[in-house]
Scaffold this active site. Structure first.
Site, short mmCIF file in Angstrom:
data_model
loop_
_atom_site.label_atom_id
_atom_site.label_comp_id
_atom_site.label_asym_id
_atom_site.label_seq_id
_atom_site.Cartn_x
_atom_site.Cartn_y
_atom_site.Cartn_z
N ASP A 1 -0.06 5.10 0.87
CA ASP A 1 -0.26 6.12 1.90
C ASP A 1 -0.21 5.49 3.29
O ASP A 1 -1.03 4.64 3.63
CB ASP A 1 -1.60 6.82 1.69
CG ASP A 1 -1.72 7.45 0.31
OD1 ASP A 1 -0.77 8.12 -0.10
OD2 ASP A 1 -2.77 7.28 -0.35
N ASP B 1 0.87 -1.16 0.00
CA ASP B 1 0.00 0.00 0.00
C ASP B 1 0.92 1.22 0.00
O ASP B 1 2.11 1.12 0.33
CB ASP B 1 -0.89 -0.01 1.24
CG ASP B 1 -1.80 1.20 1.31
OD1 ASP B 1 -2.40 1.57 0.28
OD2 ASP B 1 -1.90 1.80 2.40
#
Length: 246
Positions: A14, A12
């Site tokens: 952020d 991922d």
């Protein structure tokens, strides 16, 4: 951490590679606080709303989830809606406008521990991809100077084009693993959001690593994380950690 057991690393973005989750939090808070000014009967927006209703989800899903938490109904609208439109898509586009302005004004740097792990994995020949619900992922990677580490970027726009369900469904992670030619049980998912950890757990990946940037280690474990770390430097080999400390 024996990375030799695995054939791909799916990150991922952020909150895992870059601290842009904080920028997203500020953008959501600004947008919904202004929106709720016209709904005085509704409970004010708080940080718990980000973690409970929005974090890790595709943008419009986050809007829908938050509105449902306040029993507010709006027309769905269209992704081309103006940021001023009182629609689900309009609110999502308004949030994105705020986020883009903050990113342009302030820029972003990767977490030092994340950058160290990316360098270690690249040196070892580990294929890596980004799997992010945000359509802003390519711009964030470019701003942070880490685009070259990743073979593919499966972001919200790609998910829409491919008809993939967003997190907490595992579809985007499974798609990224296929692009890298790795079976799910030989791929590692690295996530900081509960919805993303649930996606990794439901996809039967080889290892799901939760990165606790504020949601809480217990919440990540309950969502299905096999391992929880506070920073990705905890996953470095001893040799790489000592080199970084030298």
């Amino acid at each position: 951490m024996d990375w030799n057991t695995y054939e791909a690393a799916l990150f991922d973005l952020d909150g895992v590679v870059t601290p842009t989750a904080e920028v997203h939090m500020r953008a959501w808070a600004k947008m919904f606080t202004e929106f709720l000014a016209d709904h005085p009967e509704a409970r004010p927006y708080g940080d718990e709303d980000y973690f409970g209703a929005i974090d890790g989800k595709p943008r419009y899903d986050g809007v829908r989830s938050f509105l449902a938490s306040r029993d507010i109904t709006l027309p769905e609208g269209d992704p081309d809606d103006s940021p001023d439109a009182q629609t689900v898509c309009g609110l999502g586009n308004r949030k994105n406008e705020v986020f883009s302005q903050v990113l342009a004004d302030e820029g972003v740097d990767p977490y030092p521990g994340s950058l160290a792990l990316l360098r270690q994995l690249r040196a070892a020949g580990m294929p890596m991809s980004i799997v992010s619900s945000s359509r802003n992922a390519p711009a964030v990677l470019e701003a942070a100077g880490v685009s070259d580490f990743f073979t593919h970027v499966v972001h919200g726009g790609v998910a829409a084009e491919q008809g993939l369900a967003g997190k907490p469904a595992p579809d985007t992670f499974l798609y990224a693993a296929r692009l890298l030619g790795a079976p799910a049980d030989r791929a590692v998912v690295l996530e900081d959001a509960v919805s993303g950890v649930r996606a990794g757990a439901s996809g039967a990946f080889g290892l799901v690593i939760g990165v606790d940037r504020g949601v809480g280690a217990d919440a990540l474990r309950e969502a299905g994380a096999d391992v929880v770390v506070a920073d990705l430097d905890e996953l470095l080999t001893d040799a790489d950690r000592q080199e970084g400390d030298a």
